[in-house]
Each structure stands twice: as structure tokens, then as C-alpha cells.
Scaffold this active site. Structure first.
Site, short mmCIF file in Angstrom:
data_model
loop_
_atom_site.label_atom_id
_atom_site.label_comp_id
_atom_site.label_asym_id
_atom_site.label_seq_id
_atom_site.Cartn_x
_atom_site.Cartn_y
_atom_site.Cartn_z
N ASP A 64 -31.25 67.33 -42.53
CA ASP A 64 -31.86 67.03 -41.48
C ASP A 64 -32.58 65.39 -41.25
O ASP A 64 -32.80 65.00 -41.37
CB ASP A 64 -33.29 68.02 -41.07
CG ASP A 64 -33.59 69.19 -41.23
OD1 ASP A 64 -33.11 69.44 -40.84
OD2 ASP A 64 -34.49 69.81 -42.73
N ARG A 72 -33.51 61.46 -42.79
CA ARG A 72 -33.18 61.19 -44.34
C ARG A 72 -33.36 60.65 -45.19
O ARG A 72 -33.58 60.34 -46.77
CB ARG A 72 -32.86 63.21 -45.08
CG ARG A 72 -33.78 64.57 -43.82
CD ARG A 72 -35.03 64.54 -44.74
NE ARG A 72 -35.06 65.86 -44.31
CZ ARG A 72 -36.31 66.22 -43.44
NH1 ARG A 72 -37.37 65.26 -43.97
NH2 ARG A 72 -36.96 66.99 -43.82
N ARG A 138 -40.72 64.50 -31.21
CA ARG A 138 -39.38 65.13 -32.06
C ARG A 138 -38.69 65.68 -30.94
O ARG A 138 -37.42 66.15 -30.63
CB ARG A 138 -39.19 66.84 -33.04
CG ARG A 138 -39.93 65.31 -34.36
CD ARG A 138 -40.20 66.82 -35.33
NE ARG A 138 -38.71 67.48 -35.39
CZ ARG A 138 -39.10 68.24 -36.55
NH1 ARG A 138 -40.27 69.01 -37.23
NH2 ARG A 138 -38.37 68.97 -37.44
N LYS A 168 -33.37 73.99 -32.07
CA LYS A 168 -33.83 74.29 -32.72
C LYS A 168 -35.30 74.11 -32.21
O LYS A 168 -34.79 73.21 -31.00
CB LYS A 168 -34.24 73.87 -34.17
CG LYS A 168 -34.17 72.32 -34.22
CD LYS A 168 -33.92 71.64 -35.89
CE LYS A 168 -34.57 71.16 -36.36
NZ LYS A 168 -34.25 70.15 -37.31
N HIS A 169 -35.94 74.64 -31.98
CA HIS A 169 -36.31 76.26 -32.78
C HIS A 169 -36.64 77.70 -32.12
O HIS A 169 -37.69 77.41 -31.18
CB HIS A 169 -38.13 75.94 -33.84
CG HIS A 169 -38.09 74.70 -34.60
ND1 HIS A 169 -38.16 73.27 -34.41
CD2 HIS A 169 -37.49 74.37 -36.13
CE1 HIS A 169 -37.96 72.47 -35.41
NE2 HIS A 169 -37.26 73.17 -36.16
N HIS A 181 -44.71 75.08 -42.06
CA HIS A 181 -44.70 74.84 -43.18
C HIS A 181 -45.56 75.25 -43.87
O HIS A 181 -45.41 75.40 -45.55
CB HIS A 181 -43.97 73.46 -43.19
CG HIS A 181 -43.18 72.89 -42.45
ND1 HIS A 181 -43.02 72.29 -41.53
CD2 HIS A 181 -42.18 72.07 -43.33
CE1 HIS A 181 -41.20 72.10 -41.55
NE2 HIS A 181 -41.08 71.83 -42.22
N ASP A 252 -34.73 78.87 -41.28
CA ASP A 252 -35.53 78.24 -41.53
C ASP A 252 -36.34 77.81 -42.75
O ASP A 252 -35.34 79.42 -43.27
CB ASP A 252 -36.84 77.18 -40.50
CG ASP A 252 -37.30 76.41 -40.59
OD1 ASP A 252 -36.59 75.22 -41.58
OD2 ASP A 252 -37.81 75.97 -39.50
#
Length: 347
Positions: A64, A72, A138, A168-169, A181, A252
Site C-alpha cells: 500500500d 509504507r 486519501r 479501491k474500495h 479496520h 481487503d
């Protein structure tokens, strides 16, 4: 050996023997990397090379790496802006915003390809309805047309760097407050309302040849009782049939709280594959990964093998060659003004 249907996470910056053995399991098809797996570009390149050497065709390596909060790999990689910045420019200068979006997509992808990463889970196609903190900046924009325009430019830049894109998503995460999450999210809108707004960027990019899609774990009770990534209606009827999507569908992370209604992690994996996913993600927890691999021992889908094989990276380039490329230096200069002055928080 073909690519299996499970994407797994690793514990650290090098492979241990248990992980090497795990990656040789026929049900494994890919690895997803996180900040915990990163120390430097050289270390990362060495790790990815070892992963790639284990199998033929080589395991997919993903990350990601969208920009903004979700990047990351930091030190040694160019900072990328949150996609919202491109949307802000789009409001006044749409042509310039599209050019910059293509540059950002190329820069992100080419730097990842230079260390061996096959693909990044990007771009985010969610609309910013102003309620979802986990999406927030985002998202490119509130308006579907702006998201579609900018995302298509990002995808173009990624493709030019030899990387396939994953939107996504699906079918849209931006209208719910709950972060999947940590909780179970429900979007109470009717199908027609989702079709008129949130599905527009997905439809546009599918028609442009999008290679991958990741559904979210959001439940849309007016449409189906199951989270989108476990719903045959969303994945088969809408995504495959109505939109005509021919690429790879990635779940996911199955360890997320939003997937909990589907049972154990192994149950979730079976349900997601049965609904139409080509690959399921178990990003952490070695025990759960092993349980999932054991449960899926006999799974085989030739069509999924072909879709996943198209996600392999193309046009390999060395970091030395990249850093001597005038195009790379021009991209850095173009992206630098887009960066916020304050440090970006990690997701």
C-alpha cells in the site's frame, strides 16, 4: 507452479525459515509488504529478490503505497502527496491536475519497480463524502467525475512505469464513518444512489482497462446483507456483469474487524473466494495464515491464475539508471510543491 489465491504478510525485514517454507506452499500467490518490512532501499531490494527467486513464475510482491498518510516506504523514497491535493488543483486547473496526477502515478510506480515491487494497491477511487476519517484526504475529491479523471491519470502514469493498478474500495467506502479496520461499517444508501455517484469512477476505469479491484468490508444493507468483498451480488452481478470487469479481484485484509461477520479467518477466505475474489489477503498472524492455507488446500481456479499473472511488474529498471533519468528529476520537481509543509501522519 501457478500463483495461489492467498496473499500473506511477513514479520520482519528478512525471511526466516518458517516464512520461506510458507511461501513455497502452493496456495500462496503473493506477499504484501509494510513499514515493518522496510529499512532501506537496498534491504528491500534484497528481500524482494529473495522472494522472487523462490518460485517460477515468481510470487507477486505488493504494497500500500498511495501517498500522503499511506506510504509504507519513506526514507530513500520520494515523498508523495495525499491525493486530495490533486483534487484541490483540479477545481481551478483540471488539465494541470491531470498532468500532475500522471506524474505522481509514474513516480510512485517507477520507484517501486526499481526495487522489484510488482504493484501498489492504488489508486483510491472512493468519493470523499466528508464523514470517513480513514478515507479523508486519501480521496481525490467529492465529485465522481473529478475522482475518475484524476485516477485515470494516475493509472496512466503507473502503467507507463510498468505497473498495473488496483482501484479501491469497491463499491465505495467514503460515505461511512466507521473504519473497517476496527469496526463493522454499514452504508444505508440505496443501490441507485451508489450507482449515480460512487460507482462512477470504478465504471470509468474498468472501461479503460483497470487491472485490479479491491472491494471493501462495508455492508450495504439496502443491497446485500454481506460485506461487499463477500457478496456475490457486488462482485459477480455488479462488478463482473454490469461493469464488465475482467481483471483480478483482491479482498481487503481478512483480519480486519469489518470482516468479522463472516466467521473465522479461514471461513472468511472461503467465503471471499466463493463470492468471486481471485486472491485473499491475510496480512499478519502466522498461525492464521497457516490455517487459511490448510483450509484452501484443494482450491483451484484457472481463470484466477490468468488474472493474477497479469499483475506481474513490467519494464524492470535499476535505481542507478532511474536516478540518472532526467524524467525522474523532472517528476521530483513537479511533485515537490504538492507536499504539505507539516509531516504526514502514518496510517
Amino acid at each position: 507452479m501457478s500463483l495461489g489465491p492467498v496473499m500473506v504478510g511477513l514479520s520482519g525485514k528478512t525471511l526466516n525459515q518458517e516464512e520461506r517454507d510458507m511461501l513455497l506452499h502452493p496456495m500462496v500467490g503473493a506477499v504484501i509488504l509494510f513499514s515493518r518490512n522496510y529499512d532501506s532501499p537496498h534491504q528491500l531490494q534484497t528481500l524482494i529478490a529473495e522472494i522472487h527467486q523462490l518460485r517460477d513464475p515468481h510470487l507477486l510482491v505488493s504494497v500500500d503505497h498511495e501517498g500522503g498518510r499511506v506510504q509504507r516506504f519513506r526514507d530513500g523514497f520520494s515523498r508523495l502527496p495525499p491525493m486530495r491535493r490533486l483534487g484541490e488543483i483540479y477545481d481551478d486547473e483540471p488539465k494541470r491536475a491531470r498532468r500532475l496526477a500522471e506524474t505522481v502515478g509514474w513516480l510512485m510506480a517507477v520507484e517501486l519497480r526499481a526495487v522489484g515491487v510488482d504493484f501498489s494497491f492504488a489508486p483510491v477511487l472512493d468519493l470523499d463524502h466528508g464523514v470517513s476519517e480513514i478515507i479523508g484526504d486519501r480521496s481525490f475529491h467529492r465529485q465522481a467525475q473529478a475522482v475518475a479523471d484524476l485516477a485515470q491519470s494516475v493509472v496512466s502514469g503507473m502503467n507507463k512505469a510498468g505497473m498495473s493498478a488496483t482501484g479501491k474500495h469497491f463499491p465505495g467506502h467514503g460515505a461511512v464513518e466507521v473504519d473497517t479496520h476496527v469496526g463493522i461499517a454499514r452504508d444505508e444508501r440505496a443501490l441507485v444512489d451508489i450507482e449515480l455517484e460512487d460507482l462512477v469512477p470504478f465504471e470509468r476505469l474498468v472501461h479503460a482497462g483497470l487491472a485490479g479491484v479491491m472491494p471493501g468490508h462495508v455492508i450495504y444493507p439496502q443491497v446485500d446483507s454481506q460485506p461487499a468483498g463477500f457478496s456475490r451480488f457486488w462482485l459477480q452481478e455488479v462488478l463482473r456483469k454490469r461493469l464488465g470487469f475482467q481483471g483480478a479481484i483482491f479482498s481487503d485484509d481478512l483480519l480486519m474487524a469489518g470482516a468479522a461477520p463472516m466467521g473465522s479467518v479461514s471461513d472468511r477466505a472461503e467465503a471471499a473466494l466463493a463470492a468471486g475474489c481471485d486472491m485473499v489477503l491475510v496480512c499478519d498472524n502466522f498461525t492464521e495464515i497457516c490455517n487459511t492455507l490448510e483450509r484452501l488446500e484443494r482450491f483451484d481456479n484457472p481463470a484466477s491464475h490468468l488474472r493474477l499473472a497479469r499483475m506481474h511488474g513490467r519494464q524492470p529498471i535499476s535505481r542507478d539508471r532511474l536516478h540518472n533519468d532526467p524524467h525522474w528529476h523532472q517528476a521530483l520537481q513537479a511533485v515537490e510543491p504538492l507536499l504539505q509543509a507539516k509531516p504526514l501522519d502514518l496510517l
